[in-house]
Design a protein around this motif. Structure first.
Motif, PDB file in Angstrom:
ATOM      1  N   ALA A 137       0.843  -1.202   0.000  1.00  0.00           N
ATOM      2  CA  ALA A 137       0.000   0.000   0.000  1.00  0.00           C
ATOM      3  C   ALA A 137       0.876   1.249   0.000  1.00  0.00           C
ATOM      4  O   ALA A 137       0.618   2.213  -0.724  1.00  0.00           O
ATOM      5  CB  ALA A 137      -0.922  -0.010   1.212  1.00  0.00           C
ATOM      6  N   ARG A 138       1.934   1.188   0.858  1.00  0.00           N
ATOM      7  CA  ARG A 138       2.838   2.358   0.922  1.00  0.00           C
ATOM      8  C   ARG A 138       3.506   2.592  -0.430  1.00  0.00           C
ATOM      9  O   ARG A 138       3.603   3.713  -0.895  1.00  0.00           O
ATOM     10  CB  ARG A 138       3.902   2.131   1.993  1.00  0.00           C
ATOM     11  CG  ARG A 138       3.651   2.966   3.258  1.00  0.00           C
ATOM     12  CD  ARG A 138       4.904   3.097   4.094  1.00  0.00           C
ATOM     13  NE  ARG A 138       5.521   1.811   4.381  1.00  0.00           N
ATOM     14  CZ  ARG A 138       5.126   0.986   5.344  1.00  0.00           C
ATOM     15  NH1 ARG A 138       4.124   1.324   6.123  1.00  0.00           N
ATOM     16  NH2 ARG A 138       5.740  -0.159   5.546  1.00  0.00           N
ATOM     17  N   ARG A 139       3.937   1.442  -1.047  1.00  0.00           N
ATOM     18  CA  ARG A 139       4.617   1.566  -2.336  1.00  0.00           C
ATOM     19  C   ARG A 139       3.681   2.152  -3.386  1.00  0.00           C
ATOM     20  O   ARG A 139       4.030   3.058  -4.114  1.00  0.00           O
ATOM     21  CB  ARG A 139       5.100   0.185  -2.786  1.00  0.00           C
ATOM     22  CG  ARG A 139       6.555   0.216  -3.211  1.00  0.00           C
ATOM     23  CD  ARG A 139       7.077  -1.059  -3.810  1.00  0.00           C
ATOM     24  NE  ARG A 139       6.183  -2.188  -3.876  1.00  0.00           N
ATOM     25  CZ  ARG A 139       6.164  -3.188  -2.997  1.00  0.00           C
ATOM     26  NH1 ARG A 139       6.996  -3.197  -1.976  1.00  0.00           N
ATOM     27  NH2 ARG A 139       5.327  -4.191  -3.131  1.00  0.00           N
ATOM     28  N   SER A 140       2.420   1.636  -3.404  1.00  0.00           N
ATOM     29  CA  SER A 140       1.546   2.129  -4.470  1.00  0.00           C
ATOM     30  C   SER A 140       1.168   3.588  -4.216  1.00  0.00           C
ATOM     31  O   SER A 140       1.017   4.361  -5.144  1.00  0.00           O
ATOM     32  CB  SER A 140       0.327   1.240  -4.680  1.00  0.00           C
ATOM     33  OG  SER A 140      -0.451   1.262  -3.540  1.00  0.00           O
ATOM     34  N   GLU A 141       1.062   3.973  -2.929  1.00  0.00           N
ATOM     35  CA  GLU A 141       0.800   5.391  -2.634  1.00  0.00           C
ATOM     36  C   GLU A 141       1.963   6.254  -3.111  1.00  0.00           C
ATOM     37  O   GLU A 141       1.774   7.315  -3.700  1.00  0.00           O
ATOM     38  CB  GLU A 141       0.567   5.569  -1.139  1.00  0.00           C
ATOM     39  CG  GLU A 141       0.425   7.026  -0.740  1.00  0.00           C
ATOM     40  CD  GLU A 141      -0.777   7.274   0.161  1.00  0.00           C
ATOM     41  OE1 GLU A 141      -1.384   6.298   0.619  1.00  0.00           O
ATOM     42  OE2 GLU A 141      -1.094   8.456   0.378  1.00  0.00           O
ATOM     43  N   LYS A 142       3.179   5.705  -2.870  1.00  0.00           N
ATOM     44  CA  LYS A 142       4.378   6.451  -3.277  1.00  0.00           C
ATOM     45  C   LYS A 142       4.408   6.563  -4.807  1.00  0.00           C
ATOM     46  O   LYS A 142       4.652   7.646  -5.349  1.00  0.00           O
ATOM     47  CB  LYS A 142       5.620   5.711  -2.771  1.00  0.00           C
ATOM     48  CG  LYS A 142       6.888   6.496  -2.934  1.00  0.00           C
ATOM     49  CD  LYS A 142       8.009   5.909  -2.090  1.00  0.00           C
ATOM     50  CE  LYS A 142       9.345   6.393  -2.589  1.00  0.00           C
ATOM     51  NZ  LYS A 142       9.923   5.575  -3.632  1.00  0.00           N
ATOM     52  N   GLU A 143       4.090   5.425  -5.462  1.00  0.00           N
ATOM     53  CA  GLU A 143       4.084   5.453  -6.929  1.00  0.00           C
ATOM     54  C   GLU A 143       3.042   6.442  -7.446  1.00  0.00           C
ATOM     55  O   GLU A 143       3.295   7.203  -8.377  1.00  0.00           O
ATOM     56  CB  GLU A 143       3.762   4.059  -7.485  1.00  0.00           C
ATOM     57  CG  GLU A 143       5.000   3.188  -7.574  1.00  0.00           C
ATOM     58  CD  GLU A 143       4.639   1.723  -7.804  1.00  0.00           C
ATOM     59  OE1 GLU A 143       5.500   0.887  -7.565  1.00  0.00           O
ATOM     60  OE2 GLU A 143       3.479   1.433  -8.195  1.00  0.00           O
ATOM     61  N   LEU A 144       1.872   6.421  -6.790  1.00  0.00           N
ATOM     62  CA  LEU A 144       0.805   7.337  -7.201  1.00  0.00           C
ATOM     63  C   LEU A 144       1.272   8.783  -7.080  1.00  0.00           C
ATOM     64  O   LEU A 144       1.087   9.601  -7.985  1.00  0.00           O
ATOM     65  CB  LEU A 144      -0.428   7.105  -6.328  1.00  0.00           C
ATOM     66  CG  LEU A 144      -1.615   8.008  -6.625  1.00  0.00           C
ATOM     67  CD1 LEU A 144      -2.185   7.687  -7.990  1.00  0.00           C
ATOM     68  CD2 LEU A 144      -2.711   7.841  -5.580  1.00  0.00           C
ATOM     69  N   LEU A 145       1.910   9.078  -5.940  1.00  0.00           N
ATOM     70  CA  LEU A 145       2.394  10.448  -5.748  1.00  0.00           C
ATOM     71  C   LEU A 145       3.439  10.801  -6.794  1.00  0.00           C
ATOM     72  O   LEU A 145       3.480  11.925  -7.294  1.00  0.00           O
ATOM     73  CB  LEU A 145       2.971  10.631  -4.341  1.00  0.00           C
ATOM     74  CG  LEU A 145       1.929  10.590  -3.216  1.00  0.00           C
ATOM     75  CD1 LEU A 145       2.572  10.906  -1.881  1.00  0.00           C
ATOM     76  CD2 LEU A 145       0.789  11.557  -3.474  1.00  0.00           C
ATOM     77  N   GLU A 146       4.277   9.799  -7.141  1.00  0.00           N
ATOM     78  CA  GLU A 146       5.293  10.071  -8.176  1.00  0.00           C
ATOM     79  C   GLU A 146       4.642  10.373  -9.514  1.00  0.00           C
ATOM     80  O   GLU A 146       5.048  11.283 -10.233  1.00  0.00           O
ATOM     81  CB  GLU A 146       6.238   8.870  -8.319  1.00  0.00           C
ATOM     82  CG  GLU A 146       7.331   8.883  -7.258  1.00  0.00           C
ATOM     83  CD  GLU A 146       8.061   7.547  -7.159  1.00  0.00           C
ATOM     84  OE1 GLU A 146       8.843   7.396  -6.222  1.00  0.00           O
ATOM     85  OE2 GLU A 146       7.821   6.675  -8.010  1.00  0.00           O
TER      86      GLU A 146
END
Ligand code: ADP
Length: 500
Positions: A137-146
């Motif tokens: 979840a953290r990774r996909s949130e980070k990817e989304l923000l990127e």
């Protein structure tokens, strides 16, 4: 498949170690034990092996269980650690659990070992899966923000109360504000003072209802200049439908706004021009108006004189006098009607839309132009479709169009006479179709398109405004006006209008 169990066994007593392994194997575990007794062996095993479980004795000749636990917690915090001891007292055991041991099993009650191991493995598996899910979840949130950071648009997220949680670099660069000062409700400071009320009330409305947000507002850039933006936001809801966050974008619409303002300015200019050009034709109109109403007034005078004569006879003929008086009234009314209509054509009203029956307008114009037609030996024939639907239009403007077309038709037959045919009907695709056809001189050769230009005229007394104004009126109603030569003599002017 039997579960494989890689066990780090901290145990000095070989017999105890074997007993433990036998118990586990009896429960169908395939054990891969690494037995150690010293601190060095324990640390090396932690470092070098894949492990599922640590089973540790509490007291050992060269090492102790609590130290082993602390080492394991640091090196492999996810690995379950169960004390299997004959000596551990309750207080120490509780202390060990507090520090992070998974469980303890007394060697006198080894029947607890297998359930304890099973539970430890289950809990560890659960913990690892949870961790993985959280990480994903953290990774996909980070990817989304990127991704949001990389898209060529300004973007933001808001928490459920509407305050700004995060804005991307494009926004920070545009406003020149720091992320901190644009957070909370700080972003409102960038709004143009004239747009604040509307924008904020729309935003509050969306926050209250959860409806997607959309608003156009000016935002100030780092140089203090304002640009128009289309701001949109959609809510992200949790599984119970409660709004968790808002995601939004700001799209620069400055160019579109400018074009709109320019169009509005041109529209205003055009309407002013139309007004001016109508005023210019006023003088001419006054002359033709005088001409138009002279006839009914002259007729009224004649009828009034006749009336007087009938009444002044030795034996007054009251019936004939009444007929003459009624005719006088009708003549006077016709004169008043002409003035009313002409006046309404030249008022600078904004177009009024109402349901208009085009057949009725054709009939009115036929009556209005009857005398002009007669003087020019022209007969007017109206062929009207009784099922013609009404259209939403400005009545006065349509009167103006029909009057222009019919007068032009009469003028085209000047001197020779002929027939003016006005007809209503529908096109194949359901549009209303009006045509005005004459048997006159025909369209000017090679100039049939220029006819619709303002000031184009082939008449000595013409203004060249009629067709250009008519075409603009029809187009502003969503229709089309065009002319075509007749196969025989004369020309036909037609226009379409959308039905309601
Ligand atoms: P005006 O009637 O003042 O000349 P219009 O814009 O109404 O202005 O018409 C422009 C020109 O189009 C006319 O001068 C004439 O040459 C041509 N025209 C318009 N109606 C007809 C018609 N029914 N038959 C032939 N020519 C026409």
């Amino acid at each position: 498949m039997k579960p494989r169990l890689r066990i780090l066994l901290l145990e000095d007593n070989v017999a105890d170690a074997e007993l433990v392994l036998e118990l586990l194997q009896a429960e169908h575990f395939v054990c891969e034990p690494i037995r150690v007794q010293t601190r060095a062996e324990f640390v090396a095993a932690l470092e070098n092996h894949d492990l599922d479980l640590i089973l540790g004795d509490y007291t050992l000749p060269a090492f102790d269980g609590l130290s082993a636990l602390k080492l394991a917690l640091t090196a492999r915090p996810d690995l379950p650690f169960i004390f299997v001891s004959g000596t551990i007292g309750e207080e120490v055991a509780i202390e060990a659990l507090k520090i992070g041991a998974t469980d303890y099993v007394l060697k006198t009650r080894l029947s607890r070992l297998v359930p304890s191991v099973r539970r430890a493995l289950r809990e560890t598996r659960g913990r690892i899966e949870r961790k993985k899910a959280e990480e994903a979840a953290r990774r996909s949130e980070k990817e989304l923000l990127e991704v949001i950071e990389a898209i060529p648009a300004m973007a933001f997220t808001n928490v459920a109360d509407g305050s700004n949680a995060w804005a991307n670099r494009q926004w920070v660069d545009y406003t020149g504000l720091s992320v901190q000062s644009t957070s909370g409700l700080g972003w409102q400071a960038t709004l143009h003072p004239d747009d604040v009320d509307d924008h904020m009330s729309r935003w509050q409305q969306s926050l209250a209802t959860g409806e997607p947000f959309e608003s156009e507002a000016r935002h100030r850039n780092a140089n203090g200049e304002y640009r128009w933006f289309l701001v949109r936001a959609v809510p992200l809801r949790d599984e119970h439908g409660k709004v968790r966050k808002w995601y939004g974008t700001l799209t620069d619409i400055e160019d579109r706004k400018r074009a709109e303002q320019e169009r509005e300015r041109l529209r205003q200019l055009e309407s002013d021009l139309a007004y001016v050009s109508r005023v210019m034709t006023m003088g001419e109109l006054a002359a033709s108006l005088a001409h138009e109403i002279k006839q009914p007034i002259a007729a009224a005078v004649i009828h009034a004189q006749a009336c007087t004569r009938w009444l002044c006879r030795d034996v007054p003929d009251v019936a004939a006098a009444c007929r003459a008086a009624s005719a006088t009234v009708m003549d006077a009314e016709r004169a008043a009607g002409i003035i009313d209509r002409v006046r309404s054509l030249y008022r600078q009203d904004t177009p009024k839309r109402e349901l208009v029956d085009l057949n009725e307008i054709i009939r009115e114009m036929t009556v209005l132009l009857n005398d002009t037609a007669n003087r020019n030996s022209v007969s007017i024939r109206a062929t009207l479709d009784p099922r013609l639907p009404a259209t939403e239009a400005d009545r006065v403007q349509l009167q103006q169009v029909l009057m222009n077309l019919m007068l032009n038709g009469i003028e085209a037959m000047q001197g020779k006479g002929g027939e003016l045919a006005a007809a209503s009907g529908r096109t194949e695709d359901g549009q209303l179709l009006i045509s005005v056809s004459d048997s006159g001189i025909g369209l000017p050769v090679d100039k049939s398109q220029r006819m619709f230009d303002a000031f184009f005229t082939t008449k000595a007394q013409g203004t060249g405004m009629g067709l250009s104004i008519s075409r603009r009126i029809i187009e502003s109603h969503g229709g089309r006006l065009w002319a075509s030569p007749n196969t025989g003599r004369g020309a036909t002017f037609q226009f379409t209008l959308p039905p309601t």
